[in-house]
Design a protein around this motif. Structure first.
Motif, mmCIF file in Angstrom:
data_model
loop_
_atom_site.group_PDB
_atom_site.id
_atom_site.type_symbol
_atom_site.label_atom_id
_atom_site.label_comp_id
_atom_site.label_asym_id
_atom_site.label_seq_id
_atom_site.Cartn_x
_atom_site.Cartn_y
_atom_site.Cartn_z
ATOM 1 N N LEU A 165 49.465 50.475 43.611
ATOM 2 C CA LEU A 165 49.386 49.184 42.937
ATOM 3 C C LEU A 165 48.645 49.290 41.610
ATOM 4 C CD1 LEU A 165 48.534 46.874 45.994
ATOM 5 C CD2 LEU A 165 50.756 47.144 44.870
ATOM 6 N N ASP A 166 47.686 50.212 41.541
ATOM 7 C CA ASP A 166 46.965 50.488 40.295
ATOM 8 C C ASP A 166 46.489 49.182 39.657
ATOM 9 O OD1 ASP A 166 45.862 51.991 38.258
ATOM 10 O OD2 ASP A 166 47.710 52.058 37.077
ATOM 11 N N LEU A 167 45.640 48.469 40.372
ATOM 12 C CA LEU A 167 45.238 47.121 39.967
ATOM 13 C C LEU A 167 44.114 47.146 38.935
ATOM 14 C CD1 LEU A 167 45.436 45.427 43.462
ATOM 15 C CD2 LEU A 167 47.030 45.182 41.554
ATOM 16 N N VAL A 168 44.510 47.335 37.703
ATOM 17 C CA VAL A 168 43.590 47.244 36.565
ATOM 18 C C VAL A 168 44.179 46.213 35.614
ATOM 19 C CG1 VAL A 168 42.491 48.445 34.662
ATOM 20 C CG2 VAL A 168 42.870 49.634 36.829
ATOM 21 N N SER A 169 43.451 45.127 35.391
ATOM 22 C CA SER A 169 43.969 44.035 34.567
ATOM 23 C C SER A 169 43.210 43.954 33.249
ATOM 24 C CB SER A 169 43.842 42.707 35.314
ATOM 25 O OG SER A 169 44.239 41.622 34.487
ATOM 26 N N PRO A 193 44.178 50.691 57.860
ATOM 27 C CA PRO A 193 43.469 51.930 57.545
ATOM 28 C C PRO A 193 42.415 51.663 56.484
ATOM 29 C CG PRO A 193 45.665 51.933 56.565
ATOM 30 C CD PRO A 193 45.593 50.737 57.450
ATOM 31 N N LEU A 194 41.187 52.066 56.756
ATOM 32 C CA LEU A 194 40.068 51.747 55.854
ATOM 33 C C LEU A 194 39.964 52.813 54.766
ATOM 34 C CD1 LEU A 194 37.455 50.610 58.526
ATOM 35 C CD2 LEU A 194 39.113 49.223 57.271
ATOM 36 N N GLY A 195 40.953 52.821 53.881
ATOM 37 C CA GLY A 195 41.011 53.817 52.834
ATOM 38 C C GLY A 195 40.788 53.241 51.448
ATOM 39 N N PRO A 196 40.811 54.087 50.446
ATOM 40 C CA PRO A 196 40.551 53.643 49.072
ATOM 41 C C PRO A 196 41.585 52.666 48.536
ATOM 42 C CG PRO A 196 41.227 55.956 49.123
ATOM 43 C CD PRO A 196 40.954 55.553 50.529
ATOM 44 N N GLY A 197 42.837 52.787 48.994
ATOM 45 C CA GLY A 197 43.862 51.849 48.536
ATOM 46 C C GLY A 197 43.581 50.441 48.998
ATOM 47 N N LEU A 198 43.227 50.290 50.269
ATOM 48 C CA LEU A 198 42.884 48.971 50.805
ATOM 49 C C LEU A 198 41.689 48.382 50.076
ATOM 50 C CD1 LEU A 198 43.060 46.727 53.019
ATOM 51 C CD2 LEU A 198 41.448 48.113 54.341
ATOM 52 N N PHE A 199 40.645 49.174 49.894
ATOM 53 C CA PHE A 199 39.437 48.636 49.293
ATOM 54 C C PHE A 199 39.608 48.329 47.814
ATOM 55 C CE2 PHE A 199 37.652 49.931 53.260
ATOM 56 C CZ PHE A 199 36.630 49.015 53.472
ATOM 57 N N ARG A 235 42.400 47.164 46.516
ATOM 58 C CA ARG A 235 43.112 45.874 46.515
ATOM 59 C C ARG A 235 42.166 44.722 46.836
ATOM 60 N NH1 ARG A 235 47.180 44.749 51.333
ATOM 61 N NH2 ARG A 235 45.198 44.231 52.319
ATOM 62 N N GLU A 236 41.382 44.882 47.905
ATOM 63 C CA GLU A 236 40.491 43.800 48.305
ATOM 64 C C GLU A 236 39.429 43.528 47.242
ATOM 65 O OE1 GLU A 236 40.933 42.072 51.519
ATOM 66 O OE2 GLU A 236 42.797 43.047 50.923
ATOM 67 N N ASN A 237 38.880 44.594 46.679
ATOM 68 C CA ASN A 237 37.838 44.417 45.671
ATOM 69 C C ASN A 237 38.397 43.718 44.427
ATOM 70 O OD1 ASN A 237 34.931 45.242 44.945
ATOM 71 N ND2 ASN A 237 36.080 45.963 43.162
ATOM 72 N N PHE A 238 39.610 44.076 44.038
ATOM 73 C CA PHE A 238 40.252 43.462 42.880
ATOM 74 C C PHE A 238 40.421 41.955 43.092
ATOM 75 C CE2 PHE A 238 44.074 42.102 40.609
ATOM 76 C CZ PHE A 238 43.806 42.540 39.318
ATOM 77 N N LEU A 239 40.947 41.573 44.257
ATOM 78 C CA LEU A 239 41.187 40.158 44.520
ATOM 79 C C LEU A 239 39.885 39.386 44.682
ATOM 80 C CD1 LEU A 239 44.202 40.447 46.988
ATOM 81 C CD2 LEU A 239 44.257 39.661 44.611
ATOM 82 N N ILE A 240 38.924 39.962 45.374
ATOM 83 C CA ILE A 240 37.646 39.266 45.559
ATOM 84 C C ILE A 240 36.937 39.094 44.229
ATOM 85 C CG2 ILE A 240 35.335 39.513 46.549
ATOM 86 C CD1 ILE A 240 36.675 40.750 49.018
ATOM 87 N N VAL A 291 36.088 32.372 49.177
ATOM 88 C CA VAL A 291 36.658 33.514 48.465
ATOM 89 C C VAL A 291 37.292 34.475 49.470
ATOM 90 C CG1 VAL A 291 36.076 35.622 47.189
ATOM 91 C CG2 VAL A 291 35.211 33.412 46.401
ATOM 92 N N GLY A 292 36.579 34.748 50.551
ATOM 93 C CA GLY A 292 37.130 35.630 51.576
ATOM 94 C C GLY A 292 38.381 35.060 52.211
ATOM 95 N N ALA A 293 38.360 33.749 52.500
ATOM 96 C CA ALA A 293 39.530 33.113 53.110
ATOM 97 C C ALA A 293 40.708 33.088 52.149
ATOM 98 C CB ALA A 293 39.178 31.696 53.549
ATOM 99 N N ALA A 294 40.434 32.805 50.876
ATOM 100 C CA ALA A 294 41.504 32.772 49.878
ATOM 101 C C ALA A 294 42.125 34.153 49.688
ATOM 102 C CB ALA A 294 40.964 32.243 48.554
#
Length: 250
Positions: A91-95, A130-136, A138-143, A156-159
């Protein structure tokens, strides 16, 4: 349906975060690497489906013995976790935007493209991810994006959860249309044309008056794939409008 998070926790985490000790300089170099194994498995799943991706087939694709794979990854369960996290890393989530809504939209549209590239994603349950770097990532970007809205940390967590649930589900539906047509060799238009008799002899417009009225007014004048894309855009807009309204001070 494959389920993530079912392997040995310690071993899976070690593989996800590539935390194994470095090899010594002795002996011959390995024929394959973990990254090559994951890439080969993803390519097989992209082409033939997750259910057909086996350790034997991955080994054959890499021209090595199956036992060679087991020196890198314990089995298919752990390999699926690695594949999922690799897809999320893509996803490479850098905005470049500081607008939270544009950041969420970036994730949403990249998730759609990811599901199109990897239609097998819809066949993997990630309720225990899976608790890997890809998941984190994504989650960190959205949070981080939603934390600028003024919502409470709980909201924020629910959204974040609501966005991921909607986006991943709707993206899977869009991918299913394209993938189903490729596998069956039959377009959506041809599929519906073969069932035209339903509308002519079975469908009762009085019993289903809302459907009939919407049909007559052009509400269904689009292909199934177009309808799925429009539903995605409408649903995402409505979801983000709702989050924006919640963030407004009373």
């Amino acid at each position: 349906m494959e389920r993530s998070g079912g392997g040995d926790p310690q071993e899976t985490l070690r593989l996800l975060w590539r935390s194994s000790q470095a090899r010594s300089g002795r002996g011959r170099p390995p024929k394959v690497s973990l990254d090559k194994i994951v890439a080969a498995a993803m390519e097989l799943a992209d082409r033939d489906g997750l259910e057909t991706m086996t350790m034997d087939r991955v080994a054959a694709a890499l021209d090595v013995g199956t036992m060679t794979l087991y020196t890198h990854v314990p089995g298919k369960t752990e390999l699926v976790d690695l594949m999922l996290d690799a897809a999320w890393q893509e996803l490479d989530l850098v905005s470049t935007s500081d607008n939270w809504r544009q950041q969420v939209e970036l994730y949403a549209h990249r998730a759609v493209e990811s599901h199109k590239r990897h239609p097998w994603l819809r066949m993997a349950s990630t309720t225990r991810p899976p608790l890997g770097p890809g998941l984190f990532a994504r989650e960190n970007f959205l949070i981080a994006a939603l934390s600028t809205t003024g919502l409470s940390p709980s909201d924020v967590g629910a959204a974040t959860g609501a966005i991921v649930t909607f986006v991943e589900s709707a993206a899977a539906v869009q991918a299913e249309h394209a993938h189903g047509e490729r596998l069956s060799g039959q377009s959506d238009d041809d599929w519906w044309a073969a069932r035209q008799v339903f509308w002519e002899t079975i469908f009762d417009p009085e019993r289903y008056s809302a459907i009939a009225q919407t049909w007559d007014q052009g509400g269904f004048d689009r292909s199934a794939a177009e309808a799925a894309a429009k539903a995605f855009d409408l649903g995402l807009r409505a979801l983000l409008d709702g989050i924006a309204a919640m963030a407004q001070p009373n």
